[in-house]
Design a protein around this motif. Structure first.
Motif, PDB file in Angstrom:
ATOM      1  N   LEU A 171       1.158  -1.659   0.095  1.00  0.00           N
ATOM      2  CA  LEU A 171      -0.294   0.031  -0.322  1.00  0.00           C
ATOM      3  C   LEU A 171       1.210   0.963   0.365  1.00  0.00           C
ATOM      4  N   VAL A 172      -0.017   2.540  -0.321  1.00  0.00           N
ATOM      5  CA  VAL A 172       1.390   3.986  -0.945  1.00  0.00           C
ATOM      6  C   VAL A 172       0.542   4.809   0.571  1.00  0.00           C
ATOM      7  N   PRO A 173       1.715   4.663   1.553  1.00  0.00           N
ATOM      8  CA  PRO A 173       1.304   5.516   2.898  1.00  0.00           C
ATOM      9  C   PRO A 173       0.940   7.234   2.676  1.00  0.00           C
ATOM     10  N   ILE A 174      -0.207   7.631   3.185  1.00  0.00           N
ATOM     11  CA  ILE A 174      -0.084   9.309   3.407  1.00  0.00           C
ATOM     12  C   ILE A 174       1.233   9.523   4.712  1.00  0.00           C
ATOM     13  N   LEU A 175       1.412   9.932   4.493  1.00  0.00           N
ATOM     14  CA  LEU A 175       2.532  10.427   6.426  1.00  0.00           C
ATOM     15  C   LEU A 175       1.713  12.043   6.531  1.00  0.00           C
ATOM     16  N   GLU A 176       1.280  11.819   7.437  1.00  0.00           N
ATOM     17  CA  GLU A 176       0.832  13.890   8.088  1.00  0.00           C
ATOM     18  C   GLU A 176       1.366  13.532   9.390  1.00  0.00           C
ATOM     19  N   PRO A 177       2.116  14.517   9.465  1.00  0.00           N
ATOM     20  CA  PRO A 177       2.869  15.083  10.556  1.00  0.00           C
ATOM     21  C   PRO A 177       1.866  16.277  11.037  1.00  0.00           C
ATOM     22  N   GLU A 178       1.089  16.815  11.319  1.00  0.00           N
ATOM     23  CA  GLU A 178       0.728  17.187  11.207  1.00  0.00           C
ATOM     24  C   GLU A 178       0.882  19.041  12.424  1.00  0.00           C
ATOM     25  N   TYR A 179       0.658  19.738  12.031  1.00  0.00           N
ATOM     26  CA  TYR A 179       1.093  21.296  12.567  1.00  0.00           C
ATOM     27  C   TYR A 179       0.904  21.954  12.804  1.00  0.00           C
ATOM     28  N   ASP A 180      -0.094  21.945  13.816  1.00  0.00           N
ATOM     29  CA  ASP A 180      -0.769  22.916  14.794  1.00  0.00           C
ATOM     30  C   ASP A 180      -0.993  23.860  14.052  1.00  0.00           C
ATOM     31  N   ILE A 181      -1.784  25.201  13.054  1.00  0.00           N
ATOM     32  CA  ILE A 181      -2.065  26.201  12.850  1.00  0.00           C
ATOM     33  C   ILE A 181      -2.141  27.499  14.061  1.00  0.00           C
ATOM     34  N   LYS A 182      -2.317  27.327  15.294  1.00  0.00           N
ATOM     35  CA  LYS A 182      -2.706  27.643  15.899  1.00  0.00           C
ATOM     36  C   LYS A 182      -1.065  28.160  17.160  1.00  0.00           C
TER      37      LYS A 182
END
Length: 295
Positions: A171-182
């Motif tokens: 499978l193809v992974p989506i890596l999501e290290p989200e940066y808090d927009i606040k």
């Protein structure tokens, strides 16, 4: 769609990826936003049945299959359910929408300015089952709250390590290290994040590709080196708490990024709307988000 057709659709499609992956913790908020009063369900089974009704209403809407939605991220229970009388991944593929699966198990407590993902010993089993159901890729989220170099390094290392496990399952992974927009130091931290991701990409074995799901950066076009990297299939943006209008305006400043919105897609949908009202409202959101994705 076969695997190559799905790959081409994600790599070159002029559209966006819908995030329909609210999990147990976020489902009550999603339902109340949809106009279902909290307390109108009894237990988790009824709650998940209600959110599944909302998701299938979206999937079966005529505008969802008009070519502007190129992918959809699913919660595990949604993947295992039916839409239009068929397994959800099958139905999505029929509509030209590439199916992805949320695979993380939630977040650890904050440490060094980040929240890592919880341990996931069953990841390979879940990925193998998803692949058999026709799922193309996965998504997993962790969160950055401050520009702490050690924390950002840890979060990127974990995303790539889990991504390697997913790649091994086909499978193809989506890596999501989200940066808090606040976060007050987001502009500084996003540069650290970009550079750490570039190192991770350069270390990937030849022939492997991942996707990235990132907060829309403070500095426009900051992620251009990631968008152009040969080991990145696509870079997608999360709405991160922005309204639809705000998220689309910010996204349009970042050519090459496409949307993967949840709140930005669903915010004006209500259970009480007639089918015509629902389809019109959803269609307007799809048109607006797709326009920002190809700006």
């Amino acid at each position: 769609m076969n695997q190559q057709q799905m790959t081409d659709r994600i790599a070159t499609g002029e559209g966006f990826i819908a995030a329909l992956d609210q999990s147990g913790g976020s489902t009550p908020k999603a339902l109340t936003g949809y106009g279902v009063a909290e307390g109108s369900w009894n237990g988790d089974d009824e709650m998940f049945a209600l959110i599944h009704e909302m998701r299938t209403r979206i999937i079966e809407s005529p505008c969802f299959g008009n070519g502007k939605v190129i992918g959809a991220i699913l919660f595990e229970k949604t993947m295992d359910g039916l839409s239009g009388g068929k397994p959800v991944p099958t139905r999505l593929a029929e509509r030209g929408v590439v199916p992805f699966l949320k695979v993380d198990k939630g977040l650890e407590d904050e440490r060094d300015g980040v929240q890592l993902m919880k341990s996931n010993p069953g990841l390979e089993d879940l990925c193998n089952r998803a692949r058999e159901l026709g799922v193309f890729g996965t998504k997993m989220r962790s969160v950055i709250k401050s520009a702490n170099p050690a924390g950002i390094r840890a979060i990127v290392d974990q995303q790539f390590a889990e991504g390697a496990r997913i790649l091994s399952c086909g499978l193809v992974p989506i890596l999501e290290p989200e940066y808090d927009i606040k976060a007050a130091d987001r502009a500084e931290g996003e540069k650290l994040l970009r550079d750490a991701i570039l190192e991770g990409l350069d270390a990937l074995p030849e022939g492997q590709q991942v996707m990235l799901k990132l907060s829309i950066p403070v500095e426009a076009d900051l992620y251009r080196p990631l968008i152009d990297h040969p080991k990145v299939l696509r870079v997608v943006a999360l709405s991160g708490g922005y309204s639809t209008d705000e998220a689309c305006a910010e996204l349009a400043r970042n050519p090459g990024m496409i949307a993967s919105f949840s709140r930005g897609l669903l915010q004006d949908l209500r259970a009480q709307q007639s089918d015509d009202e629902f389809d019109t409202t959803l269609g307007a959101a799809i048109d607006q988000i797709q326009a920002a994705s190809i700006a």
